[in-house]
Each structure stands twice: as C-alpha cells, then as structure tokens.
Design an enzyme around this catalytic site. Structure first.
Site, mmCIF file in Angstrom:
data_model
loop_
_atom_site.group_PDB
_atom_site.id
_atom_site.type_symbol
_atom_site.label_atom_id
_atom_site.label_comp_id
_atom_site.label_asym_id
_atom_site.label_seq_id
_atom_site.Cartn_x
_atom_site.Cartn_y
_atom_site.Cartn_z
ATOM 1 C CG ASN A 139 5.886 -4.520 6.455
ATOM 2 O OD1 ASN A 139 5.971 -5.751 6.608
ATOM 3 N ND2 ASN A 139 4.731 -3.877 6.559
ATOM 4 N NE ARG A 140 11.308 -3.882 11.180
ATOM 5 C CZ ARG A 140 11.646 -3.120 12.211
ATOM 6 N NH1 ARG A 140 12.883 -3.152 12.671
ATOM 7 N NH2 ARG A 140 10.768 -2.315 12.784
ATOM 8 C CG ASP A 197 -0.148 3.469 1.033
ATOM 9 O OD1 ASP A 197 0.164 2.272 0.872
ATOM 10 O OD2 ASP A 197 -1.266 3.837 1.431
ATOM 11 C CD GLU A 223 3.876 -6.081 3.870
ATOM 12 O OE1 GLU A 223 2.737 -5.601 3.812
ATOM 13 O OE2 GLU A 223 4.869 -5.537 3.321
#
Length: 313
Positions: free
Chosen positions: A199-200, A267, A202
């Site tokens: 994601n952003r 997920d 991470e």
C-alpha cells in the site's frame, strides 16, 4: 462498475492457490456502552456477544475460497486453544490447512472490543516461532508446491516467513506465479517474485516520499528492476491502484462506494488477484477484478470477504 468480462465458475473452481504466511485468530467482543468508568476516563463495555474469524493469512485464504477458487494454507501456529479454534475455522471454510505447531509459540490473536458500532480497543497476543518449526514449513512447502498454480506469501512480520527468499526461488523454478503482500523496509527478500502488492505507506517506507506521479513511476520501476519483479501493484485506497510493469503503468480508479471498514481490504485484493492469475488471467486482466473486490469489501464490517456473485454480477 462491473469488470469487463465474466470468468466462469468452472474455470475458477480449477484454480489452486497456496497461501503461505502468518495466520491469526480475530476475536470480536461486542457490547453496550452506557457509562464511563469511575476508575478512569474510559467507556465501560458490557459484552453481549463474541465472534471469531480467521485473520492474517487465513483471511487471505478464505477470500480465495469465497470467490470460488481453491486454497491451501501453510502456516506456523502454537499448540494452544487459539490455534485449535483457528484450525477448526479454517477446515470448516473449505481451506486445506497445513499447520506447523510450536508449543513455545503463542498463536497470534487480535482481540477487538466493539461498542456502538465502533472499535474501542484492540489487544494483540503474539510472539515469534522457533527456527525448527520454520524449517519444517519449508519441507511441507516442497510437497505442496506442485499441486498449486499460484503461490501467495502473506507477510505480517510475525516471523512465519523466515525462509521466504528460498521458497520464492523454488516456486519460480517450478514455473509458479508468486505474489507477495510485503512487510517492513527490506524488500530484498522478495527478489524474483512475480509481483508485490504494497500500500502507499508500505511502499513509501521502501522507496521514500515521491513528489508527483512521474517521480512515483520512476521510483517504482527502479524498485521493480532491482528486485527483478514482473510488477509492483500499488494499492492506493480511495485513489484505486496502479500496476507498474514492463509495459509501463496501468491505473485503475477506485470503485465509488461508502467506506465502512478498511480492515482486511488488502487481503481481499491480493487474494482475488491470486485467484484470477491461477485461473489463467494476465496481471493486467486481473488487476481491475481485484480492484472491484477491494471496493466491495470496504463496505463491510471487519475482516470480510467477497463472493463470486458480488464480483461478477
């Protein structure tokens, strides 16, 4: 927004995904909040209902099953009450479980206290597995690999993927598609995977803050080349998702809907992506489907899943 095509149930039912990673048990305590505690300025929750769901890698595997594909789950858990409850939930869901057990390990449990339809508190119970159990996981991985089309590594940083670099190499050598839901700031252990899905927050932790789209593209492609990945799929919440591959970029805008709960949305995205790839779709064909699945699941409470009917209707 509908996906541009329909994948038949029969084709999807033949898709087999091996999920490897940190499985956990999600516990929910629901209750009424009528007053503030006289002991401290906190609400008093009178618990009226309890619920248990599969979490972590188990929730990923469950998302694969609910959409219509087949999933196996390889994980390391403790030998405690939570692990047996988790295994029962996994087996009942149609997932094929393969649990390594470590008596010294405390199975990860996330306990959420809910009052007035809001999460008031989360308690985490966990520790790290022993190397011996992780080594046995690698042996089980060797046995299970030939029976699956796609391998999905679900990394939650709990210690269950100490041998991930070796397993990625084994899977790629066997011609399998390998997806990784990454964790932490060291992505070198994911080298040679087919794709990673940060994601952003991470991705920013790894490539640094980008100033604009051009800067993001430059940094993402540099990371992809350094790690010898086919693609980096950046999930961007309300901005949708962007695939960076050898052809350039593919951006898919978010499906407009009311966001109720983002728990487990990542997920659902990677699980749907894995199922579509296992069914024979290309990454560029699978990304819009995964994006639609993420848009559906944020409209549900807690770690939720998406069905075949929701995805393709």
């Amino acid at each position: 927004m509908t996906v541009p095509f329909t994948l038949s149930r029969e084709r999807l039912a033949q898709a087999r995904v091996l999920v490897v990673g940190d499985a956990m048990l999600d516990r929910y305590w629901y209750g009424a909040v009528d007053r503030i505690s006289p002991e401290a300025p906190v609400p008093v929750v009178r618990v009226t209902r309890q619920e248990e769901r599969m979490g972590g890698a188990a929730n990923v595997a469950y998302n694969i099953v609910t959409v219509g594909a087949r999933a196996s789950l390889l994980s390391v858990v403790g030998d405690d009450e939570a692990s047996h409850q988790l295994e029962a939930l996994v087996a009942a869901s149609g997932i094929t479980p393969c649990f390594g057990r470590d008596p010294q390990l405390k199975t990860t449990v996330k306990l959420r206290v809910i009052g007035r339809q809001q999460q008031l508190l989360r308690l985490d119970f966990e520790n790290t597995p022993e190397n011996e159990v992780l080594a046995s996981q690698s042996a089980a991985f060797d046995e299970m690999l030939p029976q699956h089309d796609t391998v999905l590594f679900s990394d939650y940083g709990k210690g269950g993927l100490a041998h991930i670099a070796l397993m990625i190499d084994q899977a790629r050598a066997a011609g399998k598609v390998v997806l990784v839901d990454p964790k932490g700031s060291d992505y070198s252990r994911y080298k040679n995977a087919t794709a990673i899905t940060p994601n952003r927050a991470e991705l920013e932790q790894v490539i640094g803050h980008w100033h604009d789209e051009a800067d993001l593209q430059s940094r993402a492609h540099k990371l992809r080349e350094e790690l010898q990945l086919q693609a980096v799929l950046l999930t961007r919440s309300e901005e949708g998702m962007t695939l960076f591959d050898a052809r350039g970029q593919l951006h898919v805008p978010a499906v407009a809907r009311e966001v109720f709960d983002v728990t487990g949305a990542g997920d659902t995205v990677i699980a749907t992506l894995a199922a579509m790839l296992a069914a024979g779709l290309s990454l560029r064909e699978a990304v819009p489907v995964a994006n639609r699945a993420g848009g559906i699941v944020v409209g549900k409470f807690g770690t939720a899943t998406v069905t075949y009917e929701e995805l393709f209707s």
